[in-house]
Scaffold this active site. Sequence first.
Site, short mmCIF file in Angstrom:
data_model
loop_
_atom_site.label_atom_id
_atom_site.label_comp_id
_atom_site.label_asym_id
_atom_site.label_seq_id
_atom_site.Cartn_x
_atom_site.Cartn_y
_atom_site.Cartn_z
N LEU A 35 39.71 38.28 38.02
CA LEU A 35 38.20 37.81 37.79
C LEU A 35 37.21 37.36 38.77
O LEU A 35 37.67 36.74 39.84
CB LEU A 35 38.45 36.25 37.08
CG LEU A 35 39.17 36.27 35.68
CD1 LEU A 35 39.42 34.87 35.19
CD2 LEU A 35 38.41 37.00 34.73
N GLU A 36 36.23 38.38 38.72
CA GLU A 36 35.54 38.43 39.89
C GLU A 36 34.14 37.72 39.82
O GLU A 36 33.14 37.94 40.72
CB GLU A 36 35.26 40.09 40.37
CG GLU A 36 36.54 40.51 40.62
CD GLU A 36 36.29 42.01 41.26
OE1 GLU A 36 35.25 42.49 41.33
OE2 GLU A 36 37.64 42.82 41.15
#
Length: 535
Positions: free
Chosen positions: A360-361
């Site tokens: 998850l960026e």
Amino acid sequence: MARTLQQPSHRRRNTFPAVLATATALALAGTGLALSAGGANAAVGNLVTNGGFDSGLSGWTCTGSTAAVSTPVHSGSGALAATPGAGDTAECTQTVSVLPNTAYTLNGWVQGQYVYLGARGTGGTDPSTWSAQSAWNQLNTTFTTGASTTSVTLYVHGWYGQPTYYADDIQLIGPGGTATPTPSATSASPKPSASASASPSQSASPSASASPSQSASPSASNSPSPSGSPTTPAPNTGLPKHVLTGYWQNFDNGSTVQRLRDVQSAYDIIAVSFADATTTQGAISFTLDPALATKLGGYTDADFKADIAAKHAAGKKVVLSIGGQNGAISVGSSAAATAFSDSAYKLIQQYGFDGIDVDLENGVNATYMSQALHTLQAKVGSGFVLTMAPETIGMYSTAGAYFQLALATKDILTVVNTQFYNSGGMNGCDGKVYTQGTVDFITAQVCTHIQGGLRPDQVGIGVPASTKAAGGGYVNSTVVNNALDCLATGNHCGSFVPPAKWPTIRGAMTWSTNWDANNGNDFSNNVGAFVHGMQ
């Protein structure tokens, strides 16, 4: 969404718009404050002088290339424009008088790559929040002052070597203090300390890059011994001691397209990228990309499931990756955590995935994501494989949400393969700045992760498979092997020598198996052989 040949980070199909404004921003329902008795009669308002920068830089102490500009602005006639350098974060600070034992809300509008807003000297847990967006977005955080705190230093800064960032309308909401604040000597000097230390409490943190001694240190329960000996047992996943991880692209972006069966045999863990968000918050789905199937001359669900089964027969693990650069999966509540674990479990049953990869960026909530992952692991059982691939900035300090997620799931975590690229320069665990694309950068960051509380067998090296796979930070296979050898045996180090040897260091990861194939399989052939030959 069409893919370019050049990939600044992990990319995916943009099925839904991103819904997270920042990795650590707190969603505040309002600005009501629980005031102490001493501050109950104090006037509550914005305590920041010239928070909108309409009067230039008046009231602020700034370093590096900083100026007030008339465009772009969030409101009013001015905003801060600041350009970090190789050894400077372009920080502006302001010391404000406050009351002891009193709650405050800090917020501000920013745009740009890795923009931080926070406060130091609060007498409690110093707050910090950040975002990396090209449009104006609001950062919010709160803190409560200590029993003897009469002033705090607010700061806004960018990150080393990143483009110009902008800030506007910074507010500290709460009752004003009675003391005349005196700026601290360090508030105007964000350059990292060059003093070396092996203690995690001395390592520099993105939230306090000006003062490494102010970074958050892990709790004693999470702190390993100096040698990195385990404090919790490793999950029994059936994987070898040292592993090679690769991401398989469920899309065509100009690299070599592959069926899952085509993934090089050296990869022990294959991360299928990526799952999709659904209209239910937290829930995920997965669909083979029709465009990829066409490019391959046909690739069905049945083919894909058979390929996973074949990889299992060869002793490999296949996990479903969530996120990517454009991922919009948000797990920010108990309901979302339940939706995530339920939908992920269905996909694991449907396709035969061995677990989940968290990439998850665009933000992560450590509390609820940990809840979701623990629930999912309980459904799957002891063979559950949990991997993570945070950006470097996400694992820079134990105060960061991604690091907190890793520590919160340490009992079920297989490996964290941090993306040691697209990072610029960063402080290592010794407080010195190292540049990406070097042995020193990799080993000094790994040192931070282990000193922060992860077991060495839970830490791996993440690198791009070729110069086309990332915007910066590519290193050839020899550099990766040297970094692993340095961490495991103390040999082939650069100028940074880790304070201990970690022979159980887990291995290496690359983005992606497709770019590896496009680059003549250099990573899987050379790094794979080295990893599997480690003692």
